[in-house]
Design a protein around this motif. Sequence first.
Motif, PDB file in Angstrom:
ATOM      1  N   UNK A 151      64.163   7.978  76.423  1.00  0.00           N
ATOM      2  CA  UNK A 151      65.119   7.137  75.261  1.00  0.00           C
ATOM      3  C   UNK A 151      66.602   6.915  75.881  1.00  0.00           C
ATOM      4  N   UNK A 152      67.089   8.110  76.116  1.00  0.00           N
ATOM      5  CA  UNK A 152      68.473   7.935  76.696  1.00  0.00           C
ATOM      6  C   UNK A 152      68.564   7.311  77.957  1.00  0.00           C
ATOM      7  N   UNK A 153      67.787   7.349  78.976  1.00  0.00           N
ATOM      8  CA  UNK A 153      67.571   6.581  80.339  1.00  0.00           C
ATOM      9  C   UNK A 153      67.354   5.012  80.024  1.00  0.00           C
ATOM     10  N   UNK A 154      66.593   4.780  78.951  1.00  0.00           N
ATOM     11  CA  UNK A 154      66.380   3.428  78.584  1.00  0.00           C
ATOM     12  C   UNK A 154      67.423   2.671  78.109  1.00  0.00           C
ATOM     13  N   UNK A 155      68.084   3.524  77.245  1.00  0.00           N
ATOM     14  CA  UNK A 155      69.669   2.836  76.507  1.00  0.00           C
ATOM     15  C   UNK A 155      70.567   2.579  77.603  1.00  0.00           C
ATOM     16  N   UNK A 156      70.737   3.717  78.682  1.00  0.00           N
ATOM     17  CA  UNK A 156      71.655   3.556  79.587  1.00  0.00           C
ATOM     18  C   UNK A 156      71.245   2.376  80.641  1.00  0.00           C
ATOM     19  N   UNK A 157      70.147   2.299  80.876  1.00  0.00           N
ATOM     20  CA  UNK A 157      69.661   1.213  81.929  1.00  0.00           C
ATOM     21  C   UNK A 157      69.755  -0.195  81.286  1.00  0.00           C
ATOM     22  N   UNK A 158      69.541  -0.290  79.709  1.00  0.00           N
ATOM     23  CA  UNK A 158      69.714  -1.576  79.123  1.00  0.00           C
ATOM     24  C   UNK A 158      71.050  -1.877  79.071  1.00  0.00           C
ATOM     25  N   UNK A 159      72.056  -0.969  78.834  1.00  0.00           N
ATOM     26  CA  UNK A 159      73.487  -1.035  78.754  1.00  0.00           C
ATOM     27  C   UNK A 159      74.076  -1.560  80.258  1.00  0.00           C
ATOM     28  N   UNK A 160      73.392  -1.175  81.189  1.00  0.00           N
ATOM     29  CA  UNK A 160      73.849  -1.602  82.557  1.00  0.00           C
ATOM     30  C   UNK A 160      73.126  -3.076  82.843  1.00  0.00           C
ATOM     31  N   UNK A 161      72.238  -3.327  82.296  1.00  0.00           N
ATOM     32  CA  UNK A 161      71.377  -4.800  82.532  1.00  0.00           C
ATOM     33  C   UNK A 161      72.219  -5.647  81.590  1.00  0.00           C
ATOM     34  N   UNK A 162      72.625  -5.283  80.375  1.00  0.00           N
ATOM     35  CA  UNK A 162      73.438  -6.359  79.458  1.00  0.00           C
ATOM     36  C   UNK A 162      74.933  -6.510  80.261  1.00  0.00           C
ATOM     37  N   UNK A 163      75.368  -5.628  80.810  1.00  0.00           N
ATOM     38  CA  UNK A 163      76.507  -5.714  81.540  1.00  0.00           C
ATOM     39  C   UNK A 163      76.728  -6.707  82.558  1.00  0.00           C
ATOM     40  N   UNK A 164      75.495  -6.844  83.150  1.00  0.00           N
ATOM     41  CA  UNK A 164      75.508  -7.649  84.287  1.00  0.00           C
ATOM     42  C   UNK A 164      74.935  -9.238  83.808  1.00  0.00           C
ATOM     43  N   UNK A 165      74.983  -9.452  82.677  1.00  0.00           N
ATOM     44  CA  UNK A 165      74.916 -11.101  82.011  1.00  0.00           C
ATOM     45  C   UNK A 165      76.079 -11.576  82.303  1.00  0.00           C
ATOM     46  N   UNK A 166      75.891 -12.982  82.433  1.00  0.00           N
ATOM     47  CA  UNK A 166      76.928 -13.893  82.277  1.00  0.00           C
ATOM     48  C   UNK A 166      77.444 -13.686  80.948  1.00  0.00           C
ATOM     49  N   UNK A 167      78.922 -14.116  80.448  1.00  0.00           N
ATOM     50  CA  UNK A 167      79.466 -13.728  79.462  1.00  0.00           C
ATOM     51  C   UNK A 167      78.853 -14.570  77.981  1.00  0.00           C
ATOM     52  N   UNK A 168      78.318 -15.824  78.166  1.00  0.00           N
ATOM     53  CA  UNK A 168      77.855 -16.514  77.171  1.00  0.00           C
ATOM     54  C   UNK A 168      76.487 -15.951  76.832  1.00  0.00           C
TER      55      UNK A 168
END
Length: 195
Positions: free
Chosen positions: A114-131
Amino acid sequence: MTLLNEKELLLEVARGSEHAFSTLFTAYSGRLGNHIYRITESIELAEEVVQDVFLKIWLNREALIGIDSFKSYLYVLSKNHALNCLRKVAKERIQQKALEVNAIDLVSEDNTDKNSYYELLDKAIDHLPPQQQKVYLLSRHKRLKYDEIAAQMGLSRETVKKYLQGATHSITSFVQSCGNISAVLAILWTFLENF
């Protein structure tokens, strides 16, 4: 609208008159939308059906010449389309439930996952364009609907939908590149929740 006027209007549409088509759309779209809403119980689905049906009418406008009762033709066409859409939604919900069960099983196997999932998801979200990032966060974290996000960001509903689809695709690709299948399933599950 009298039968004679309707016949003339249908002939004009069949000949390609956009003005006549606009008049036809204006005359019937509201009532048709209400009728489809009673079938689907969804404003968004009713709007989609009305647009799809009128697009189909425009694309096959030459067939209007042989129509005796446009209202009957329109209502049968739209009812069939609405039922097909409902079948598709039901199928997607069944798939969503199956995906949900699999994702929950995989993600909840242990707390470390679970923790690694949320960390990975946060990293993926950080890579998105701002909009895309903002649309994704408003949708997933604040649980806002497409229309609410569109109003808040000053975008069209379709743009919000495209941003969210793009964000989900980018996040899924990022997570896949990291080789975490349980996280991919969980992301897909959260995406399908809005449909």
